[in-house]
Design a protein around this motif. Sequence first.
Motif, short mmCIF file in Angstrom:
data_model
loop_
_atom_site.label_atom_id
_atom_site.label_comp_id
_atom_site.label_asym_id
_atom_site.label_seq_id
_atom_site.Cartn_x
_atom_site.Cartn_y
_atom_site.Cartn_z
N SER A 35 0.88 -1.17 0.00
CA SER A 35 0.00 0.00 0.00
C SER A 35 0.92 1.22 0.00
N VAL A 36 0.88 1.92 -1.11
CA VAL A 36 1.86 2.97 -1.38
C VAL A 36 1.61 4.20 -0.51
N VAL A 37 2.69 4.67 0.15
CA VAL A 37 2.65 5.92 0.91
C VAL A 37 3.50 6.93 0.15
N ASN A 38 3.00 8.15 0.02
CA ASN A 38 3.76 9.17 -0.71
C ASN A 38 4.71 9.91 0.22
N ASP A 39 5.96 10.01 -0.21
CA ASP A 39 6.94 10.79 0.56
C ASP A 39 6.68 12.28 0.37
N HIS A 40 6.52 12.68 -0.88
CA HIS A 40 6.21 14.09 -1.17
C HIS A 40 5.59 14.22 -2.55
N VAL A 41 5.01 15.39 -2.78
CA VAL A 41 4.58 15.78 -4.12
C VAL A 41 5.34 17.06 -4.45
N ALA A 42 5.52 17.32 -5.75
CA ALA A 42 6.24 18.53 -6.14
C ALA A 42 5.36 19.40 -7.03
N LEU A 43 5.39 20.69 -6.75
CA LEU A 43 4.63 21.69 -7.53
C LEU A 43 5.63 22.70 -8.08
N ASP A 88 0.53 15.58 11.46
CA ASP A 88 0.53 14.21 10.99
C ASP A 88 1.66 13.95 9.99
N PRO A 89 2.76 13.34 10.47
CA PRO A 89 3.92 13.12 9.59
C PRO A 89 3.63 12.13 8.46
N ASN A 90 2.48 11.45 8.52
CA ASN A 90 2.15 10.51 7.44
C ASN A 90 1.59 11.21 6.21
N HIS A 91 1.24 12.49 6.35
CA HIS A 91 0.82 13.23 5.15
C HIS A 91 2.07 13.53 4.33
N PRO A 92 1.96 13.47 2.99
CA PRO A 92 3.14 13.73 2.16
C PRO A 92 3.69 15.14 2.40
N HIS A 165 5.32 15.72 -9.87
CA HIS A 165 5.50 14.30 -9.58
C HIS A 165 4.96 13.97 -8.19
N PHE A 166 4.59 12.72 -8.02
CA PHE A 166 4.35 12.11 -6.72
C PHE A 166 5.57 11.24 -6.45
N THR A 167 5.80 10.91 -5.20
CA THR A 167 7.00 10.17 -4.82
C THR A 167 6.66 9.02 -3.88
N VAL A 168 6.98 7.82 -4.32
CA VAL A 168 6.75 6.63 -3.49
C VAL A 168 7.78 6.60 -2.36
N SER A 169 7.32 6.43 -1.14
CA SER A 169 8.24 6.27 0.00
C SER A 169 8.70 4.82 0.06
N ILE A 170 9.97 4.58 -0.25
CA ILE A 170 10.50 3.21 -0.23
C ILE A 170 10.52 2.68 1.21
N ASN A 171 10.69 3.58 2.18
CA ASN A 171 10.69 3.16 3.58
C ASN A 171 9.39 2.46 3.98
N HIS A 172 8.30 2.81 3.31
CA HIS A 172 7.01 2.22 3.65
C HIS A 172 6.69 0.96 2.84
N LEU A 173 7.57 0.59 1.90
CA LEU A 173 7.31 -0.63 1.12
C LEU A 173 7.75 -1.84 1.95
#
Length: 266
Positions: A35-43, A88-92, A165-173
């Motif tokens: 279940s993919v968690v996003n590390d960050h999004v970029a604008l 909430d640190p779980n938000h990207p 871009h969206f960014t997959v958090s590898i730490n959460h995989l």
Amino acid sequence: MNPVTLFFDQLWQQYTAINPQAHAIHQLLAARGESVVNDHVALRTFNTPKLGIDNLAGLFEAIGYENRGQYDFTAKQLNAYHFEHSEDPNHPKIFISELITESFSPELQAMVQEMDSQVSDEDVQSLDFLYSGRPWDLTFGQYIQLLQESEYAAWTAAFGYRANHFTVSINHLTTFFDIQTLNQFILDSGFAMNESGGLIKGTPEQLLEQSSTLAPMVNLEFSDVNHLIPSCFYEFAKRYPMDSGRLYQGFIAASADKIFESTDAK
Ligand code: NI
């Protein structure tokens, strides 16, 4: 729905609508049980008083985000900041950059002014502005003219407000432990990756490793014609703990500088 979750949900819908690659990779990961968690999004934006980060930041602050880091990209003439959710640190995280327009030609500055004039002060006071797409007219010729000076300016003018871009958090995989194995999985699945500065940007010593796909071409509608241009990409990030034991949450300017080139058609 929580306003933060709703915001990222809308941003994701808009992003995957023109970037089916991200949706496909997300599905491949889901098929492995991730279940993919996003590390960050970029604008991306321009630094005018209306469109600059100082003005747009109020939109993230209203949903609980705080400015936690500032970065300079001298070669590309960009400023950037990263915002984290205060509770909430779980938000990207939100990584937002702006083009320092006064560093460019009078022609580029005039074009940015013309784009800026098509956005009202009211438009930029609503969170949905950030996933509203291109709010101004742009011909393919103007896009090419901007491209001569700045790939970033051309991309931002063409795509406007959306996740770059969206960014997959590898730490959460749970089925990939390192960035090398994940990169190989992405390549084996048939996606091209950005090799500018090497496949992996950053090192464990720098506490952040990143990689990204190359932005696929999309047939974008300009004011006059439709044309294939590089769109958005998908990023992967692995973070390492600081001396305190907490995972590093910042960004490495030298790595981000290379990641920016994921939208470069060359
Ligand atoms: Ni990124």
